[in-house]
Design a protein around this motif. Structure first.
Motif, short mmCIF file in Angstrom:
data_model
loop_
_atom_site.label_atom_id
_atom_site.label_comp_id
_atom_site.label_asym_id
_atom_site.label_seq_id
_atom_site.Cartn_x
_atom_site.Cartn_y
_atom_site.Cartn_z
N ALA A 81 40.09 30.22 25.24
CA ALA A 81 40.88 31.28 25.82
C ALA A 81 40.44 31.98 26.98
O ALA A 81 41.21 32.58 27.67
N SER A 82 39.08 32.34 26.98
CA SER A 82 38.42 32.68 27.97
C SER A 82 38.13 32.04 29.24
O SER A 82 37.84 32.55 30.43
N GLY A 83 38.63 30.90 29.29
CA GLY A 83 38.25 29.90 30.27
C GLY A 83 37.08 28.99 30.33
O GLY A 83 36.78 28.56 31.30
N ARG A 84 36.45 29.19 29.34
CA ARG A 84 35.28 28.04 29.21
C ARG A 84 35.62 26.77 29.34
O ARG A 84 36.61 26.22 29.13
N ILE A 85 34.69 26.18 30.05
CA ILE A 85 34.77 24.36 30.48
C ILE A 85 33.52 24.23 30.76
O ILE A 85 32.45 24.90 31.18
N PRO A 86 33.29 22.89 30.25
CA PRO A 86 31.92 21.96 30.41
C PRO A 86 31.84 21.94 31.77
O PRO A 86 32.70 21.71 32.58
N ALA A 144 26.79 36.54 29.57
CA ALA A 144 27.08 36.56 28.01
C ALA A 144 28.39 35.89 27.76
O ALA A 144 29.28 35.72 28.34
N SER A 145 28.44 35.34 26.54
CA SER A 145 29.54 34.70 25.94
C SER A 145 30.78 35.52 25.68
O SER A 145 30.49 36.72 25.33
N SER A 146 31.82 35.19 25.43
CA SER A 146 33.00 36.12 25.10
C SER A 146 32.82 36.71 23.68
O SER A 146 33.29 37.85 23.40
N ASP A 183 37.85 44.72 30.81
CA ASP A 183 38.97 43.69 30.61
C ASP A 183 38.71 42.78 31.74
O ASP A 183 39.42 42.53 32.92
N THR A 184 37.82 41.83 31.75
CA THR A 184 37.49 40.80 32.54
C THR A 184 38.61 39.61 32.56
O THR A 184 38.75 39.27 31.40
N PRO A 185 39.16 39.26 33.31
CA PRO A 185 40.49 38.19 33.17
C PRO A 185 40.02 36.84 32.74
O PRO A 185 38.74 36.48 33.16
N PRO A 186 40.53 36.13 31.92
CA PRO A 186 40.14 34.54 31.88
C PRO A 186 40.03 33.77 33.13
O PRO A 186 40.62 33.98 33.92
N HIS A 187 38.73 33.19 32.97
CA HIS A 187 38.37 32.38 34.14
C HIS A 187 37.46 31.22 34.00
O HIS A 187 36.79 31.43 33.00
N HIS A 188 37.73 30.35 34.76
CA HIS A 188 36.69 29.11 34.64
C HIS A 188 35.54 29.42 35.34
O HIS A 188 34.42 28.90 34.99
N ALA A 189 35.38 30.56 36.36
CA ALA A 189 34.20 30.55 37.29
C ALA A 189 34.44 32.07 37.87
O ALA A 189 35.29 32.30 38.25
N LEU A 190 32.99 32.52 38.29
CA LEU A 190 32.84 33.72 39.10
C LEU A 190 32.02 33.21 40.30
O LEU A 190 31.18 32.74 40.42
N VAL A 191 33.08 33.27 41.37
CA VAL A 191 32.49 32.83 42.61
C VAL A 191 32.17 33.84 43.63
O VAL A 191 33.00 35.03 43.94
N PHE A 192 30.93 33.72 44.19
CA PHE A 192 30.54 34.86 45.25
C PHE A 192 30.42 34.03 46.60
O PHE A 192 29.83 32.88 46.66
N ALA A 201 25.94 40.88 52.67
CA ALA A 201 27.43 40.88 52.54
C ALA A 201 27.79 40.08 51.62
O ALA A 201 27.18 38.94 51.29
N ILE A 202 28.40 40.50 50.22
CA ILE A 202 28.78 39.77 49.15
C ILE A 202 30.05 40.00 48.79
O ILE A 202 30.69 41.37 48.69
N GLU A 203 31.17 39.19 48.36
CA GLU A 203 32.23 39.17 47.97
C GLU A 203 32.59 38.25 46.62
O GLU A 203 32.00 37.27 46.63
N ALA A 204 33.05 38.89 45.55
CA ALA A 204 33.44 38.30 44.49
C ALA A 204 34.79 38.05 43.94
O ALA A 204 35.33 38.94 44.07
N HIS A 205 34.98 37.04 43.37
CA HIS A 205 36.40 36.73 42.88
C HIS A 205 36.19 35.86 41.64
O HIS A 205 35.44 35.05 41.41
N TYR A 206 37.06 35.95 40.72
CA TYR A 206 37.17 35.08 39.60
C TYR A 206 38.21 33.77 39.60
O TYR A 206 39.29 34.30 40.27
N ARG A 207 37.84 32.69 39.35
CA ARG A 207 38.54 31.67 39.67
C ARG A 207 39.37 31.57 38.35
O ARG A 207 38.89 31.18 37.44
N ALA A 208 40.59 31.56 38.33
CA ALA A 208 41.50 31.79 37.05
C ALA A 208 41.18 30.26 36.36
O ALA A 208 41.28 29.13 37.03
N ALA A 209 41.51 30.34 35.08
CA ALA A 209 41.43 29.42 34.32
C ALA A 209 43.08 28.55 34.31
O ALA A 209 43.96 29.22 34.78
N ASP A 210 42.99 27.25 34.23
CA ASP A 210 44.27 26.45 34.36
C ASP A 210 45.31 27.05 33.18
O ASP A 210 44.80 27.26 32.20
#
Length: 327
Positions: free
Chosen positions: A46-51, A266-268, A302-311, A318-327
């Protein structure tokens, strides 16, 4: 440059992609740790975990130039082996001597008396298999120690801050002693003792990309940075050690790093009290923006479900971050 923290639950896996005209597709790729290989770790999605292998395949990865193993724990190295079977790396960096596992037989996992021993035995066996696989595929293995500086690709330097040569030699000696006791009554006692010390034998590296610093310390506790000059720890992006547990950072460390952004792996379910509120408060008190590789259950978060955090990393901090949404 991109640095992606993949949501592997309780564990760590980071994909580094750096522009490099000398590569066939113009990108240098490195995988820093690979998360767990346990099916149970990914039963909750549910949180977007992925191997890690699923994530890399979905990204269309065609090769890995480098793998980095920060230390031999199941939630860091076992996923690396699964990835190496599909994308054998040209290089493997680790803390142990390149030849350490040669001639050593696998350890019997069935002798474990608890879950921690079982995980550590499987990590050691997978590390052994990983080294053999890399060499069989023509790759090279290198042991790193403090003071080593490597230019990976244009604009990207890697500075190794730990372990020291002495600490690396001590780890190899202690692990060799564990293998030597495999048939004795003291084997499991020695195994558990080394398991408990393994975090502070982690590889600590600082990535310097065109004036932007990223500090990646594996599972090092706050006590494990002793001997590293404070100025070497300064970083714009900091992956806090030991999954943000209470021992992962203290005031002295945070004052030295002074990050503008912090990642906590940290895990969900916040297993083992990861993403500890005291640690997060300490980091937040210094004004650092907090990000998470998974979605820990915390008040006012309230961290959204995601497969990854991308910087996306540019020069001069200069750093920008976004969460890559889970399918």
């Amino acid at each position: 440059m991109k640095l992606t923290f993949v949501n592997v639950g309780y564990g760590e896996a980071m994909l580094l992609e750096c522009p490099d005209p000398s590569r066939p597709d113009g990108v240098f790729t490195a995988l820093i740790d690979g998360g767990s290989a346990e099916a149970d770790e990914f039963a909750f999605r549910a949180s977007g975990r992925i191997p890690i292998t699923d994530y890399l395949a979905a990204c269309g990865l065609t090769r890995l130039d480098l793998m980095i193993s920060t230390h031999t724990h199941e939630d860091h190295i076992c996923g690396l082996l699964r990835a190496a079977r599909r994308w054998p790396p040209s290089m493997l960096w680790q803390t142990l001597p390149p030849t350490f596992f040669r001639g050593r037989q696998p350890l019997a996992v069935e002798v474990a008396q608890n879950a921690s021993q079982s995980k550590f035995l499987r990590a050691l066996n997978d590390h052994r298999t990983l080294c053999a696989l890399v060499e069989a595929q023509g790759g090279t293995i290198r042991a790193l120690h403090a003071g080593v500086r490597i230019v990976l690709c244009p604009g990207l330097d890697v500075q190794v801050l730990a372990p020291s040569m002495l600490s690396g030699a001590a780890l190899a000696q202690q692990l060799a002693a564990v293998y030597a006791q495999r048939q004795s009554d003291d084997f499991l006692r020695a195994l558990s003792a080394l398991d408990a010390r393994m975090n502070d034998h982690s590889l600590i590296v600082r990535l310097d990309y065109r004036g932007t610093r990223i500090l990646l310390p594996g599972d090092t506790s706050a006590a494990g940075y002793q001997g590293i000059p404070a100025g070497e720890l300064r970083a714009d992006l900091f992956k806090v050690g030991h999954h943000g547990q209470r021992d992962g950072a203290d005031r002295t460390l945070v004052e030295a790093v002074r990050p503008s952004a912090v990642v906590c792996c940290a895990s969900s379910d916040r297993r083992y009290q990861s993403a500890h509120p005291d640690t997060l408060r300490l980091l937040g008190a210094y004004g650092a923006a907090l990000y998470f590789s998974d979605c820990p259950d915390l008040p006012d978060l309230d961290t959204p479900p995601h497969h990854a955090l991308v910087f996306t990393v540019g020069g001069a901090g200069a750093i920008e971050a976004h969460y890559r949404a889970a399918d």
